[in-house]
Each structure stands twice: as C-alpha cells, then as structure tokens.
Design a protein around this motif. Structure first.
Motif, short mmCIF file in Angstrom:
data_model
loop_
_atom_site.label_atom_id
_atom_site.label_comp_id
_atom_site.label_asym_id
_atom_site.label_seq_id
_atom_site.Cartn_x
_atom_site.Cartn_y
_atom_site.Cartn_z
N LEU A 15 -20.65 -24.39 -10.72
CA LEU A 15 -18.90 -24.41 -11.26
C LEU A 15 -19.13 -23.20 -9.45
CD1 LEU A 15 -19.57 -21.75 -14.46
CD2 LEU A 15 -18.41 -24.27 -13.45
N ASP A 16 -17.44 -24.08 -9.64
CA ASP A 16 -17.27 -22.97 -8.80
C ASP A 16 -15.86 -21.96 -8.69
OD1 ASP A 16 -14.77 -22.85 -6.31
OD2 ASP A 16 -14.32 -24.86 -6.06
N PRO A 17 -17.30 -21.37 -7.93
CA PRO A 17 -16.85 -19.70 -8.39
C PRO A 17 -15.24 -19.38 -7.61
CG PRO A 17 -18.09 -20.04 -6.56
CD PRO A 17 -18.24 -21.12 -6.93
N PHE A 18 -14.17 -20.10 -7.03
CA PHE A 18 -13.23 -20.17 -6.57
C PHE A 18 -11.77 -20.40 -7.57
CE2 PHE A 18 -16.31 -19.57 -3.18
CZ PHE A 18 -15.63 -18.88 -2.14
N LYS A 19 -12.52 -21.48 -8.65
CA LYS A 19 -11.29 -21.98 -9.84
C LYS A 19 -11.84 -20.75 -10.65
CE LYS A 19 -10.13 -25.75 -7.03
NZ LYS A 19 -10.67 -25.06 -5.65
N PRO A 20 -10.34 -20.93 -11.00
CA PRO A 20 -10.40 -19.80 -12.61
C PRO A 20 -11.29 -20.74 -13.78
CG PRO A 20 -8.26 -19.61 -11.83
CD PRO A 20 -9.14 -20.63 -10.14
N CYS A 21 -11.59 -22.01 -13.93
CA CYS A 21 -11.85 -22.07 -14.92
C CYS A 21 -13.49 -22.74 -14.58
CB CYS A 21 -11.13 -23.28 -15.78
SG CYS A 21 -9.38 -23.33 -16.38
N GLY A 22 -13.54 -22.70 -13.28
CA GLY A 22 -15.18 -23.83 -13.36
C GLY A 22 -15.18 -24.71 -12.12
N ILE A 23 -13.79 -25.49 -12.48
CA ILE A 23 -13.33 -27.16 -11.90
C ILE A 23 -12.29 -26.74 -11.51
CG2 ILE A 23 -13.92 -28.04 -14.37
CD1 ILE A 23 -15.35 -29.78 -12.51
N ASP A 24 -11.68 -27.72 -11.04
CA ASP A 24 -10.62 -27.88 -11.53
C ASP A 24 -9.90 -29.66 -11.61
OD1 ASP A 24 -10.47 -29.81 -8.96
OD2 ASP A 24 -8.96 -27.67 -7.92
N GLU A 25 -8.90 -29.72 -11.46
CA GLU A 25 -8.22 -31.38 -11.77
C GLU A 25 -8.87 -32.03 -10.74
OE1 GLU A 25 -4.23 -34.30 -12.58
OE2 GLU A 25 -4.45 -32.37 -12.63
N ALA A 147 -13.89 -12.61 -10.36
CA ALA A 147 -13.70 -11.98 -11.68
C ALA A 147 -12.73 -11.67 -11.54
CB ALA A 147 -15.42 -11.83 -12.10
N ASN A 148 -12.25 -11.09 -10.96
CA ASN A 148 -11.28 -9.71 -11.12
C ASN A 148 -9.59 -10.55 -10.91
OD1 ASN A 148 -12.21 -7.09 -11.86
ND2 ASN A 148 -12.23 -6.45 -10.31
N ARG A 149 -9.72 -12.14 -9.94
CA ARG A 149 -8.85 -12.81 -9.40
C ARG A 149 -8.44 -13.10 -10.93
NH1 ARG A 149 -10.36 -14.66 -3.43
NH2 ARG A 149 -11.95 -12.77 -3.70
N HIS A 150 -9.73 -14.38 -11.56
CA HIS A 150 -9.72 -14.75 -12.49
C HIS A 150 -9.11 -14.43 -13.86
CE1 HIS A 150 -11.62 -17.99 -9.73
NE2 HIS A 150 -12.71 -17.39 -10.37
N LYS A 151 -9.69 -13.02 -14.17
CA LYS A 151 -9.41 -12.37 -15.14
C LYS A 151 -7.63 -11.93 -15.25
CE LYS A 151 -9.70 -7.71 -17.38
NZ LYS A 151 -9.89 -6.05 -16.87
N ALA A 152 -6.96 -11.39 -13.77
CA ALA A 152 -5.91 -11.24 -14.53
C ALA A 152 -4.99 -13.14 -14.10
CB ALA A 152 -5.32 -11.06 -12.79
N TYR A 153 -5.63 -13.95 -13.63
CA TYR A 153 -5.34 -15.81 -13.37
C TYR A 153 -4.81 -15.77 -15.22
CZ TYR A 153 -4.56 -19.95 -13.72
OH TYR A 153 -4.43 -21.82 -14.29
N PHE A 154 -5.93 -15.14 -15.75
CA PHE A 154 -5.80 -15.88 -17.80
C PHE A 154 -5.39 -14.62 -18.23
CE2 PHE A 154 -9.39 -17.89 -16.81
CZ PHE A 154 -9.52 -19.12 -16.98
N LEU A 157 -1.96 -15.97 -17.71
CA LEU A 157 -0.54 -17.10 -18.34
C LEU A 157 0.00 -16.62 -19.70
CD1 LEU A 157 -3.86 -19.23 -18.31
CD2 LEU A 157 -1.85 -19.76 -16.65
N GLU A 158 1.04 -17.75 -20.28
CA GLU A 158 1.69 -17.38 -21.77
C GLU A 158 1.24 -18.11 -22.17
OE1 GLU A 158 6.12 -16.98 -20.79
OE2 GLU A 158 6.17 -15.33 -19.32
N LEU A 159 0.88 -18.21 -23.30
CA LEU A 159 0.10 -18.90 -24.35
C LEU A 159 2.05 -19.08 -25.42
CD1 LEU A 159 -2.05 -20.48 -25.55
CD2 LEU A 159 -3.19 -18.40 -26.57
N ASN A 160 1.84 -19.92 -25.47
CA ASN A 160 2.96 -20.94 -26.03
C ASN A 160 2.60 -20.07 -27.61
OD1 ASN A 160 4.13 -22.83 -27.71
ND2 ASN A 160 5.17 -23.86 -26.85
N ASP A 161 3.69 -19.48 -28.67
CA ASP A 161 3.16 -19.04 -29.88
C ASP A 161 2.20 -20.58 -30.32
OD1 ASP A 161 3.70 -16.61 -29.47
OD2 ASP A 161 6.71 -16.94 -30.04
N ASN A 162 3.36 -21.44 -30.84
CA ASN A 162 2.56 -22.61 -31.34
C ASN A 162 1.74 -23.03 -31.16
OD1 ASN A 162 5.78 -22.91 -33.23
ND2 ASN A 162 6.17 -23.96 -31.22
#
Length: 199
Positions: A15-25, A147-154, A157-162
């Motif tokens: 996993l890439d520790p610098f990416k919030p999801c561990g991997i990017d596009e 970890a705190n940076r990734h926590k803040a990132y998530f 994020l705004e999650l659509n109500d739908n």
C-alpha cells in the motif's frame, strides 16, 4: 483445470502510505499496463535457475533497490537495475499507448512510475524515510502523522445522502442474506471444504 482461472492475485504490492486509500487512479492504470504486458509477453516457463535468480533479485531490490549501481542477475550475468528497468518500461510503453485510447492518462501513469527508476527520490521508501526524519526519526510519529492526514481527508469528504441511504440498505440486506445462507447450510465448514477439495 475444471474451474478455470477466476482471478489473478497480485502479490508483493505494498500500500502507498501517502495515499488515503493506499492506492490511486494513476497506480491502478500502471497496474493495468503491467499486467497486460505480462499477459502479452511471450516467455518460456521459468526453470529452477531463473526462479533462483528471481528470488535473489527480489532480495536485492528489497534491501538495496535505491542504491546507485545496483545490479540484477539475468541469465547468470550482472546487469544494472536501471538498464533492466529501461528495457521493461520501453516494452510496457507500447501497451500503455494502446490502452491510452480506452483509458486516457495511462501513458502518464507509466511515466510517473518510470520516474521512480530514474530518480529514487520519488520512491515511497525514500519519501517515507524523509517523513521519519521530519518527525525526529520516529517511525511511530511519522505513521501517526500520515494516519491523521488520511483521517482528516476522509472526514472532510461529503457523502451524498442518496449514496449513504444506498449503502445503509446494502448493509441491512447483507445481514439478511448472511442469515439466509447460514440457515440453509446442511453441512459444517470442514465437510464443505473436504467435498470442495475432492471435486
């Protein structure tokens, strides 16, 4: 032979520790190129000698990959890691240009990874060591900071109500489905596994 190949598991992928999801596009696009390249490359079966070389090369790259003048074993000869990488990346470039037609950004994704071969200051290991240095040499502090940076990132994020409603419904349905599957079981897991492996 009877069931065929259902999926291929890609191992040795950190996993890439610098990416919030561990991997990017971009990294996913690179993997598409790499796996397609592997699929299309004509290769003989690996014999015991080559298997030993692969294991030795894996050890060398893992332990000393960022060192200048690092070499790999290829057909019982020493070859510079960067030269071998150049060969492989040039071959993958052909695949990337074909995939670019269907997935724009694929060529750039390959270039982004190639940059790490040309200059190890772009490698995750170098960047992580730099992160550790920035936190008084503490692995724990560096990890917590990321970890705190990734926590803040998530959290931001705004999650659509739908979407939230859809996931909530899927979670409820999953629990219902699990109960139905468990109630319909007629044999225990050990018996199932024995039967599965026998067929």
């Amino acid at each position: 032979k009877e069931r065929g190949v259902q999926y291929i598991e890609v191992r040795c992928l950190d996993l890439d520790p610098f990416k919030p999801c561990g991997i990017d596009e971009s990294q996913i696009k690179f993997l598409d190129v790499f796996l397609t390249y592997c699929l299309l490359s004509e290769q003989d079966k690996i014999d015991d000698i080559e298997c030993d070389e692969v294991a030795e090369n894996n050890k060398r790259v893992t332990q000393h990959g960022r060192e200048e003048n690092q070499t790999l074993l290829c057909d019982n000869q020493e070859i510079p890691l960067t030269k071998k990488a150049d060969i492989i990346f040039n071959q993958m470039s052909e695949v990337a240009h074909i995939l670019e037609e269907f997935e724009p950004g694929t060529v750039d994704a390959l270039k982004e990874q190639y940059k790490k071969v040309q200059d190890n200051k772009y490698t995750p290991s170098y960047l992580f060591l730099k992160e550790i240095s920035a936190h008084q040499g503490s692995f724990l502090k560096a990890s917590n900071s990321l970890a705190n940076r990734h926590k803040a990132y998530f959290k931001n994020l705004e999650l659509n109500d739908n979407v939230l409603a859809q996931y909530t419904e899927l979670a409820k349905q999953s629990v219902v489905d699990q109960k139905e599957i468990e109630q319909s079981d007629t044999i225990d897991f050990d018996a199932f596994l024995t039967d599965y492996l026998a067929n």
